[in-house]
Design a protein around this motif. Structure first.
Motif, short mmCIF file in Angstrom:
data_model
loop_
_atom_site.label_atom_id
_atom_site.label_comp_id
_atom_site.label_asym_id
_atom_site.label_seq_id
_atom_site.Cartn_x
_atom_site.Cartn_y
_atom_site.Cartn_z
N VAL A 54 -20.04 4.73 38.34
CA VAL A 54 -20.23 5.54 39.54
C VAL A 54 -20.40 4.88 40.91
O VAL A 54 -19.61 4.94 41.77
CB VAL A 54 -21.31 6.70 39.54
CG1 VAL A 54 -21.31 7.53 40.48
CG2 VAL A 54 -20.74 7.62 38.08
N ASP A 55 -21.49 3.97 40.75
CA ASP A 55 -21.88 2.97 42.16
C ASP A 55 -20.57 2.14 42.45
O ASP A 55 -20.30 1.97 43.54
CB ASP A 55 -22.89 2.16 41.69
CG ASP A 55 -23.52 1.86 42.95
OD1 ASP A 55 -23.75 2.31 43.97
OD2 ASP A 55 -24.06 0.73 42.92
N ALA A 56 -20.06 1.61 41.38
CA ALA A 56 -18.76 0.72 41.72
C ALA A 56 -17.52 1.39 42.03
O ALA A 56 -16.90 0.87 42.95
CB ALA A 56 -18.55 -0.20 40.28
N ALA A 57 -17.45 2.69 41.58
CA ALA A 57 -16.32 3.47 42.15
C ALA A 57 -16.60 3.72 43.55
O ALA A 57 -15.53 3.55 44.35
CB ALA A 57 -16.13 4.65 41.31
N ILE A 58 -17.95 4.01 44.08
CA ILE A 58 -18.04 4.09 45.39
C ILE A 58 -17.82 2.82 46.16
O ILE A 58 -17.29 3.05 47.33
CB ILE A 58 -19.45 4.98 45.77
CG1 ILE A 58 -19.73 6.20 44.86
CG2 ILE A 58 -19.86 4.92 47.06
CD1 ILE A 58 -21.08 6.77 44.97
N ALA A 59 -18.18 2.00 45.65
CA ALA A 59 -18.02 0.59 46.28
C ALA A 59 -16.42 0.28 46.43
O ALA A 59 -16.21 -0.34 47.62
CB ALA A 59 -18.57 -0.44 45.66
N ALA A 60 -15.84 0.87 45.59
CA ALA A 60 -14.36 0.56 45.37
C ALA A 60 -13.37 1.82 46.39
O ALA A 60 -12.19 1.42 46.79
CB ALA A 60 -13.61 0.43 43.92
N GLY A 61 -14.11 2.31 47.07
CA GLY A 61 -13.62 3.37 47.83
C GLY A 61 -13.29 4.80 47.31
O GLY A 61 -12.50 5.64 47.84
N VAL A 62 -13.57 4.77 46.06
CA VAL A 62 -13.47 6.28 45.54
C VAL A 62 -14.24 7.00 45.87
O VAL A 62 -15.52 6.89 46.22
CB VAL A 62 -13.58 6.06 43.87
CG1 VAL A 62 -13.50 7.50 43.12
CG2 VAL A 62 -12.75 5.20 43.01
N ASN A 63 -13.84 8.41 46.41
CA ASN A 63 -14.91 9.24 47.04
C ASN A 63 -14.74 10.69 46.45
O ASN A 63 -15.41 11.42 46.92
CB ASN A 63 -14.42 9.33 48.50
CG ASN A 63 -13.18 10.24 49.01
OD1 ASN A 63 -12.33 10.37 48.07
ND2 ASN A 63 -12.74 10.47 50.27
N TYR A 64 -13.89 10.91 45.31
CA TYR A 64 -13.91 12.25 44.71
C TYR A 64 -14.60 12.08 43.44
O TYR A 64 -14.04 11.21 42.65
CB TYR A 64 -12.46 12.76 44.75
CG TYR A 64 -12.38 14.01 44.00
CD1 TYR A 64 -12.28 15.50 44.78
CD2 TYR A 64 -12.45 14.43 42.81
CE1 TYR A 64 -12.01 16.46 44.41
CE2 TYR A 64 -12.57 15.77 42.20
CZ TYR A 64 -12.46 16.72 43.01
OH TYR A 64 -12.27 18.01 42.58
N HIS A 83 -26.09 14.49 35.15
CA HIS A 83 -27.24 13.84 35.05
C HIS A 83 -26.80 12.24 35.13
O HIS A 83 -27.26 11.57 35.84
CB HIS A 83 -27.93 13.83 33.64
CG HIS A 83 -28.74 15.36 33.50
ND1 HIS A 83 -30.01 15.55 34.35
CD2 HIS A 83 -28.21 16.28 32.89
CE1 HIS A 83 -30.27 16.96 33.93
NE2 HIS A 83 -29.21 17.07 33.29
N LEU A 84 -25.71 12.05 34.32
CA LEU A 84 -25.17 10.56 34.43
C LEU A 84 -24.49 10.46 35.86
O LEU A 84 -24.73 9.35 36.26
CB LEU A 84 -24.20 10.50 33.36
CG LEU A 84 -24.63 10.57 31.58
CD1 LEU A 84 -23.49 10.84 30.74
CD2 LEU A 84 -25.47 9.18 31.44
N THR A 85 -23.78 11.18 36.09
CA THR A 85 -23.45 11.19 37.50
C THR A 85 -24.32 10.90 38.86
O THR A 85 -24.28 10.24 39.61
CB THR A 85 -22.45 12.34 38.14
OG1 THR A 85 -21.50 12.58 36.94
CG2 THR A 85 -21.51 12.06 39.25
N ALA A 86 -25.25 11.62 38.64
CA ALA A 86 -26.56 11.61 39.79
C ALA A 86 -27.07 10.10 39.60
O ALA A 86 -27.59 9.88 40.80
CB ALA A 86 -27.47 12.66 39.08
N GLY A 87 -27.19 9.59 38.43
CA GLY A 87 -27.80 8.18 38.44
C GLY A 87 -26.74 7.14 39.54
O GLY A 87 -27.34 6.41 39.83
N GLY A 88 -25.61 7.47 39.52
CA GLY A 88 -24.87 6.83 40.39
C GLY A 88 -24.73 7.12 41.79
O GLY A 88 -24.76 6.53 42.64
#
Ligand code: SF4
Ligand code: SF4
Length: 360
Positions: free
Chosen positions: A35-45, A59-64
């Motif tokens: 999730v963190d890497a997705a945000i860093a790559a510009g994924v926003n949804y 819960h797993l998403t929240a961790g990122g």
């Protein structure tokens, strides 16, 4: 990352969206990194719901997310039933925000929705009251729905004007919602295309499909993603990703995509589909086979192999079938052939299927 308007919401959504229902169940640390890497790559949804992954999805998403929601489009989702009330739905919205660790959700979607459930949410004291109230309080900002109802029913739902977006399956092998997607474009309703790789089916090599992309796609999965994004009315392709490698591949595909003539691709896929109709049409009139052979099931696999080049995928599915249902179990009794309205030489074609897909 490329961004597109999400209907009339004013939001710009990343062309690649993340379906969080495939995050690794038993590796929360990896899930957070994805999730963190997705945000860093510009994924926003980020599409989430409470029940997925045995109740661990959010819960797993929240961790990122680490509490981040500003600048992101985090979507919660909950189904409804005849018993759902505004109070019970509000509790669900609050609970999902709490699990996700965010103080608002850009989207909340009515899950597993269909036209015959419209009255369930619009009635006095129904879920829509909860959604409207939460929106007025700034806890959610937009309302969408997801599901698998008939395309004409979804057209009616988006024409109600109640929804800012909807999430539907759409890919090279399933274009049933294409007319509704076009209507959504006219209405300014956002389209989140799920299952872009047809539940993994388009991860298997299919050279015919790769050739549809100008210059040829590197992989079938890349072709599948690019096909979805070539549709100008699609806001984003929502892909379930569970590894950093998968995320990186998808990001690279989306970033490299130069666009393609969607109408032309559709025309070729129409030809493929017509070719499939020349074989077994899966009507089932030949069933039941006294030996238990799943005649249309075998032909369906073979059609995908012949028409789209999905030979490896089809062979894998054939191997996973109950041996008594496989084409190879045909005893050539002849009971099925007179029943086939397409006058297919079922026995010979089953032998062909067994030879092509049977690899044991
Ligand atoms: S010919 Fe083969 S597939 Fe057809 S009914 Fe007989 S055993 Fe079944
Ligand atoms: S009757 Fe013919 S077309 Fe119909 S499922 Fe059987 S083989 Fe296919």
């Amino acid at each position: 990352m490329r961004y597109r308007p999400l209907g009339k919401t004013g939001l710009q959504v990343s062309a690649l969206a993340m379906g969080c229902m495939r995050l690794p169940e038993h590796d929360p640390e990896l899930a957070a990194r994805v999730v963190d890497a997705a945000i860093a790559a510009g994924v926003n949804y980020f599409e989430t719901t409470r029940g997925y992954i045995n109740g661990k999805c959010q819960h797993l998403t929240a961790g990122g997310l680490k509490g981040r929601s500003r600048g992101l489009i985090v979507s919660g989702k909950a189904g409804i039933s005849a018993e759902t009330t505004a109070d019970s739905y509000r509790e669900e919205i609050d609970l999902q925000m709490q699990i996700l660790g965010v103080d608002y959700l850009e989207f909340f979607q009515v899950g597993w929705f269909s036209l015959d459930r419209l009255e369930m949410i619009t009635k006095k004291g129904g879920a829509l009251e909860a959604l409207d109230k939460a929106r007025a309080e700034g806890l959610i900002r937009h309302i969408g729905f997801t599901g698998h109802d008939k395309p004409e029913n979804y057209r009616k739902l988006i024409e109600t004007g109640l929804f800012d977006s909807f999430t539907i399956p759409y890919n090279m092998l399933n274009r049933a919602y294409a007319p509704v997607i076009a209507r959504a474009g006219e209405l300014g309703v956002g389209v989140i295309a799920m299952c872009p790789v047809a539940g993994g089916m388009l991860s298997a090599p299919a050279p015919q499909l790769q050739a549809l992309i100008p210059g040829g796609a590197q992989t079938t999965a890349a072709a599948a993603l690019q096909f979805v994004l070539a549709n100008p009315h699609v806001s984003c392709a929502c892909s379930g990703m569970n590894t950093l490698e998968m995320l990186a591949e998808n990001v690279e595909t989306v970033n490299a995509f130069q666009g393609a003539d969607h109408a032309q691709m559709d025309a070729i896929l129409d030809e493929f589909a017509a070719l499939g109709q020349q074989f077994c049409t899966a009507c089932g009139y030949c069933m039941d086979c006294p030996s238990g052979v799943d005649i249309p099931g075998n032909f369906r696999l073979y059609n995908y192999a012949k028409v789209y080049g999905l030979l490896d995928w089809a062979a894998g599915q054939y191997a996973a079938m109950d041996p008594t249902k496989r084409a190879a179990a045909c005893t050539q009794c002849g009971a099925c052939e007179p029943k086939c309205p397409n006058t297919l030489p079922v026995i010979d074609q089953l032998a062909e299927v067994a030879a092509a897909l049977g690899r044991e």
